[in-house]
Structure formats: structure tokens, C-alpha cells
Motif scaffolding. Structure first.
Motif, PDB file in Angstrom:
ATOM      1  N   ARG A   1       1.608   5.438   3.493  1.00 16.24           N
ATOM      2  CA  ARG A   1       0.503   4.858   2.735  1.00 16.24           C
ATOM      3  C   ARG A   1      -0.470   5.952   2.291  1.00 16.24           C
ATOM      4  O   ARG A   1      -1.182   6.531   3.122  1.00 16.24           O
ATOM      5  CB  ARG A   1      -0.217   3.798   3.570  1.00 16.24           C
ATOM      6  CG  ARG A   1       0.599   2.534   3.764  1.00 16.24           C
ATOM      7  CD  ARG A   1      -0.046   1.564   4.728  1.00 16.24           C
ATOM      8  NE  ARG A   1       0.096   2.012   6.115  1.00 16.24           N
ATOM      9  CZ  ARG A   1      -0.259   1.278   7.163  1.00 16.24           C
ATOM     10  NH1 ARG A   1      -0.776   0.077   6.986  1.00 16.24           N
ATOM     11  NH2 ARG A   1      -0.112   1.740   8.392  1.00 16.24           N
TER      12      ARG A   1
ATOM     13  N   GLU B   1      -3.314   5.883   0.869  1.00 13.86           N
ATOM     14  CA  GLU B   1      -4.733   5.621   1.111  1.00 13.86           C
ATOM     15  C   GLU B   1      -5.186   6.166   2.461  1.00 13.86           C
ATOM     16  O   GLU B   1      -6.332   6.619   2.607  1.00 13.86           O
ATOM     17  CB  GLU B   1      -5.018   4.122   1.033  1.00 13.86           C
ATOM     18  CG  GLU B   1      -4.929   3.561  -0.366  1.00 13.86           C
ATOM     19  CD  GLU B   1      -5.159   2.066  -0.400  1.00 13.86           C
ATOM     20  OE1 GLU B   1      -5.167   1.448   0.686  1.00 13.86           O
ATOM     21  OE2 GLU B   1      -5.333   1.517  -1.495  1.00 13.86           O
TER      22      GLU B   1
ATOM     23  N   SER C   1      -5.549   9.937   2.281  1.00 15.32           N
ATOM     24  CA  SER C   1      -6.675  10.254   1.399  1.00 15.32           C
ATOM     25  C   SER C   1      -8.009  10.024   2.099  1.00 15.32           C
ATOM     26  O   SER C   1      -8.952  10.808   1.945  1.00 15.32           O
ATOM     27  CB  SER C   1      -6.603   9.414   0.121  1.00 15.32           C
ATOM     28  OG  SER C   1      -5.476   9.779  -0.653  1.00 15.32           O
TER      29      SER C   1
ATOM     30  N   ARG D   1       0.806  -1.226   0.000  1.00  8.59           N
ATOM     31  CA  ARG D   1       0.000   0.000   0.000  1.00  8.59           C
ATOM     32  C   ARG D   1       0.839   1.275   0.000  1.00  8.59           C
ATOM     33  O   ARG D   1       0.386   2.310   0.474  1.00  8.59           O
ATOM     34  CB  ARG D   1      -0.954   0.025   1.211  1.00  8.59           C
ATOM     35  CG  ARG D   1      -1.920  -1.154   1.272  1.00  8.59           C
ATOM     36  CD  ARG D   1      -2.880  -1.141   0.114  1.00  8.59           C
ATOM     37  NE  ARG D   1      -3.893  -2.187   0.235  1.00  8.59           N
ATOM     38  CZ  ARG D   1      -4.803  -2.448  -0.705  1.00  8.59           C
ATOM     39  NH1 ARG D   1      -4.813  -1.730  -1.819  1.00  8.59           N
ATOM     40  NH2 ARG D   1      -5.681  -3.411  -0.539  1.00  8.59           N
TER      41      ARG D   1
END
Length: 386
Positions: free
Chosen positions: A246, A248, A251, A40
Motif C-alpha cells: 500500500r 499510502e 508515503s 489501497r
């Protein structure tokens, strides 16, 4: 999707493209190139959005196989299907294969070729298929295999890797235009199993640790974040480091701000930090919950595995003694029955099902992710078990 939504690492892609395509004296890149980075952290996005285009700009034909795209599909079948799809897009190439010796594929008015004839143990093996593709396109072929380590979890996957080795050796001869295999993975120890032994398909291939996304990424990220108030990239970078690099996680935190907007710039940063840290804590908490729900023998096995690392041998007498030692330290009375091999086998099966442990087709076991080992060590559960 607009290019602004991808952070490009073109300098890194250019450097790797040169390593992959321009084999110099003393380089082992023709044997394959291994790229690794933690899960990731953007390695697959980099492979698709930067490395693949850079290789194509350098004149190569690039094939891409993701062994994690569908976990229910046999890894070897994914590799074979990638080759079939490449050949299936070229009618001239299929016509050439259709009239190959020993194959009949004639219909009314035209030649037909079924790509299912290509595969391991089929009429046309991977070497012949790559030979035909190489001679047709007259270019270097690069096969990128994402999460390559999954191939060695099944016999068919291992067979596919050795078939690729044979194809690589043939295409890298003076008769053809070259084949490079790029193997990508999120666990360096797992990937190393494909290259560290002389009886493996990619023995001696170079291993490259991909650099993690850096401050430049965070600067770009904050520029396009589109929140009610801008975040300071320096603050975000610190949180990005805390998240394990990471994208993600940060976000998802940004989405949380969008769902609960505020006009106070300081409040946005505080809330953003809370959301990032809450996600990291939740991920670790879920994993800890799984670890602490293990039975005494399952806990003993994974603890010994974490302590022994690459030297873990599940059924050796010394390892069996360590299981007993680890079990006693969990509070199980010494008068409990002696741990048998069958107990260990059942424990390993349970750990595989819980996705805490990973196994090759040869019966080599390792812990799925390094974070599990780190948690066990931080909790003092690996002490005196090495």
C-alpha cells in the motif's frame, strides 16, 4: 500535477487495452472485463493515469464512473450521471436527441435538450443514449466502473447493470461501433457475483488479477522521495511488502521523516521502518478492537460467515446450529435462550453498520474485507465452524 509524481505502468496498460479493444475468437472480453486488486494498492490510480490514456490513444472514447467517490450517492445514479455528462459535452449530439421522435425541446431560436431525460425508466434509456453517442463519435466506447461491486448493493444499481448489458449487446452489433464495460473492484469474491451466474449481467466475463506494485515501483519511489538522506530501495521494498503493498503507508512514513529530520542515514531507515510498522499495527489494532467489541451473537455470526465463506447461508438450520456452537465457545452459558432468526437479522444489521459485512440487494452477505477473515483465523476463532 507533474508526471513525475505518478508511477506509470504503461506495459500493463497496453496489454489490457489490447484485451479490452481487440476481441479475438474465443475471447469473452466483449461481455466485459473485470480487474481486481486489494484495496489501497493503486488500482484506481492505474485506471485513471495509465489505462484510460492507453484506451484513448487506441482510439476509444472513455467514460469513468467511481462508485465510491460519494458513498451517499446511489450507485445506479452515478452510472447514469456519467452517461449524461458524456452526452452533455457534445452540443451536436444533444441537438440530435432534442429532435428525436416523441421529445419536444424547442426554444426561441435553438434546440435544447435536458440530459435528465436520459436514465432508467426515462424517455431515453441507456441503450438509446449509447446508440446516439456511438453513432455520433463513430468510435468504440469504453465505460470504466470503479468499485463496480457497489452496484449490486441496491435495486437501482442492479437495474443500471442490466441496462448496460442491453446497451453493450446493441452497440456490439454490426450497426454501431462497440461498447466495452471494464469493471474494477477491490474484492474478487464480490466482483465474481456479477459474472458467475447465468442470470447476472456480465455472466462469463473474464476476471484479471492486477499485479501488485513491484520493486520497480519502489526504485522509482525512492528516486523521487526527496528525503535528507536516500533510502535503500531494497530496504524500502521489504517494508512495502510488510505494508501490504500500500503506497499510502510508506508515503505517510516519509512524511513522518520530513517532520522529524535527522542527519544520520542509518537513523532515517530505522525511523522509517518504525513508522511503517506502527501504521500497519495501528490499522490492525483498530480493526481488532471493533471485532472484540462485538456482542456474543454478532461475534458468532461473523465467525460462522468467515468459516463458511461463499457457502454462507444465514438462516439455514445447519447455520443456526453453528451460531449456537460459536456462542457457547465465547463463554455464554448453554442455558441462554436459543438463537432465533430475528437475533441473526439484528446481528447482521449491526455488522453492516460497523462495515464488517457487505450485502447485495438480493440479500447475499459476505465479510467486507479478507483481512477480517485472516484475523479471525489467526485468533483461532474459525476452528470447527466450517
Amino acid at each position: 500535477m507533474s508526471q513525475k509524481f505518478f508511477y506509470h505502468r504503461r506495459t500493463l496498460a497496453a496489454r489490457l487495452t489490447k484485451l479490452i479493444t481487440q476481441v479475438a475468437v474465443g475471447s469473452a472480453a466483449a461481455s466485459g472485463v473485470f480487474l481486481t486488486a486489494p484495496r489501497r494498492t493503486g488500482k484506481s490510480t492505474f485506471a485513471r493515469e495509465d489505462l484510460r490514456p492507453a484506451l484513448e490513444e487506441a482510439g476509444a472514447i472513455v467514460l469513468y464512473a467511481d462508485l465510491w467517490k460519494d458513498p451517499t450517492t446511489e450507485p445506479g445514479a452515478v452510472i447514469v450521471e456519467t452517461v449524461r455528462e458524456a452526452i452533455g459535452r457534445d452540443e451536436k449530439l444533444m441537438s440530435r436527441l432534442a429532435i428525436a421522435p416523441g421529445l419536444e425541446a424547442v426554444s426561441v431560436g435553438r434546440l435544447k435538450f435536458n440530459v435528465n431525460k436520459i436514465g432508467i425508466g426515462k424517455e431515453i434509456g441507456l441503450t438509446k443514449a449509447f446508440e446516439a453517442l456511438s453513432d455520433e463519435v463513430k468510435k468504440l466506447i469504453v465505460l470504466i466502473i470503479d468499485e463496480t461491486q457497489q452496484a449490486i448493493t441496491t435495486d437501482e444499481g442492479v437495474a443500471a447493470l442490466f441496462a448496460l448489458k442491453a446497451a453493450r449487446d446493441e452497440l456490439n452489433s454490426s450497426k454501431h461501433y462497440g461498447l466495452r464495460i471494464v469493471c474494477i473492484g477491490s474484492n474478487q469474491n464480490k466482483l465474481a457475483m456479477l459474472r458467475n451466474s447465468s442470470d447476472e449481467a456480465f455472466f462469463g466475463a473474464p476476471m484479471v488479477q492486477l499485479p501488485l506494485l513491484d520493486k520497480d515501483f519502489v526504485d522509482w519511489y525512492c528516486k523521487w522521495l526527496d528525503l535528507p538522506n536516500n533510502l535503500d530501495p531494497s530496504d524500502v521494498f521489504q517494508l512495502f511488502q510488510e505494508s501490504g503493498y500500500r503506497p499510502e503507508i510508506i508515503s505517510a512514513a516519509a512524511d513522518g521523516i520530513r517532520l522529524d529530520p535527522t542527519d544520520d542515514p542509518k537513523a532515517i531507515l530505522v525511523r522509517f521502518a518504525e513508522l511503517v510498522r506502527a501504521q500497519v499495527a495501528a490499522l490492525n489494532a483498530n480493526l481488532k478492537m471493533v471485532i472484540h467489541s462485538l456482542t456474543p451473537i454478532q461475534s458468532a455470526v461473523i465467525r460462522v460467515m468467515g468459516a463458511k465463506g461463499e457457502s454462507f447461508a444465514p438462516y439455514e438450520s445447519s447455520t443456526m446450529e453453528l451460531y449456537a456452537k460459536a456462542t457457547e465457545s465465547t463463554g455464554v452459558a448453554p442455558s441462554e435462550p436459543i438463537i432465533e432468526v430475528e437475533d441473526v437479522q439484528l446481528a447482521l444489521m449491526a455488522l453492516l453498520e460497523k462495515k464488517l459485512v457487505w450485502k447485495t440487494s438480493r440479500g447475499v452477505y459476505t465479510i467486507e474485507e479478507q483481512i477480517v477473515v485472516d484475523m479471525l483465523r489467526d485468533d483461532g476463532l474459525l476452528e470447527s465452524l466450517a
